[in-house]
Enzyme design. Structure first.
Site, PDB file in Angstrom:
ATOM      1  N   LYS A   1       4.837   6.909   1.404  1.00  0.00           N
ATOM      2  CA  LYS A   1       4.365   6.419   2.703  1.00  0.00           C
ATOM      3  C   LYS A   1       2.797   6.974   2.627  1.00  0.00           C
ATOM      4  CE  LYS A   1       8.414   5.634   4.084  1.00  0.00           C
ATOM      5  NZ  LYS A   1       8.928   4.078   4.374  1.00  0.00           N
TER       6      LYS A   1
ATOM      7  N   SER B   1       8.426  -1.275   3.037  1.00  0.00           N
ATOM      8  CA  SER B   1       7.870  -0.487   3.998  1.00  0.00           C
ATOM      9  C   SER B   1       6.307  -0.081   4.081  1.00  0.00           C
ATOM     10  CB  SER B   1       8.544   0.733   4.144  1.00  0.00           C
ATOM     11  OG  SER B   1       8.187   1.495   2.835  1.00  0.00           O
TER      12      SER B   1
END
Length: 278
Positions: free
Chosen positions: A119, A42
């Protein structure tokens, strides 16, 4: 008898040494740095599957999330961070708290299931965030975006989960060249980082998200392959992340394994030792 006593003492000392070592390691991990191995794609191409890094916990101070969650599925052991450090849980506050900056790559605790995620911090408290046709808008203004070639990788299973990469030029057969468009995104404060594109999908066009006070909005750099704040946690996403759920900032990759185990040193990527995270 004397020999047996010595053996008994030696055994006790060995146990003490192991206990002390575990205590020291636990304190080090809780207070200073936490190891983290990247399990998914990701955050490509900033972070690759198999990157091993240490998370700096001193940057944002401490909360209950600073304590490790201990999971040993083989023996059914699961001790949650709240069980260990629940006394610090509440009021969305931190001890010796520091404010994260937009663009930081952050490890945080999922607001619902407690899993550790990594993230990039995109939205600060009070911001509005939206995606329109694959472009990021912050407070109603589109961020600067410029083309930067392609990200290339081999289409093959990656990491211990044997995940196959998604490709913009897909479908790609085993061993083929997997391509993704690469662009450089410049955040309002001037921070630059690469983002990847695979295809047009629902996450490229979103509602306007208003980030509440005391919360943050996170997105993966591999935008079309990231479960992040664009989806509420009730339906499998992350949603807004409370301040107290931040664990620390990721600053540098220590080493990286292209195989299924970080112990397989022959699969280590030679160009990622001590690589800074931007």
């Amino acid at each position: 008898m004397a020999t047996e006593a010595k053996k008994g003492n030696a055994f006790v000392e060995t146990i003490k040494t192991i206990v002390y070592a575990l205590l020291i390691a636990g304190v080090f991990r809780t207070v200073f740095f936490q190891p983290f191995w990247i399990p998914s794609g990701s955050m490509k191409d900033t972070l690759l599957i198999g990157d091993f890094l240490f998370v700096n916990k001193m940057t944002y101070g401490y909360s209950y999330a600073s304590c490790p969650t201990i999971r040993v599925p083989v023996v059914g052991l699961h001790i949650d961070a709240k069980t260990i450090c629940g006394f610090m849980d509440g009021d969305n506050t931190r001890i010796l708290g520091g404010e994260p900056k937009r663009g930081d790559v952050v490890v945080f605790r999922h607001p619902v299931n407690g899993t550790d995620y990594i993230k990039r911090l995109i939205g600060l408290p009070g911001d509005t965030v939206q995606m329109r046709e694959g472009r990021l808008f912050i407070n109603g203004t589109p961020v600067e975006l410029r083309d930067d070639g392609q990200f290339e990788e081999i289409a093959q299973p990656q990491g211990p989960q044997r995940l196959r990469p998604r490709c913009e030029n897909g479908p790609v057969g085993q061993g083929g060249l997997c391509l993704k468009s690469r662009q450089i995104e410049t955040l309002p404060e001037g921070t630059e980082h690469a983002v990847l594109n695979i295809t047009r999908q629902g996450s490229d066009d979103t509602p306007v998200y208003a980030v509440p006070e005391g919360h943050y909005f996170f997105m993966g750099d591999n935008r079309d392959n990231s479960t992040d704040s664009r989806v509420p946690p009730q339906v499998g996403g992350v949603g807004f992340v409370p301040y107290e759920n931040l664990i620390g900032r990721a600053d540098r990759v220590m080493f990286s394994s292209a195989g299924s185990s970080m112990l397989a040193f022959w699969t280590w990527r030679g160009d990622r030792f001590f690589k800074g995270i931007e």
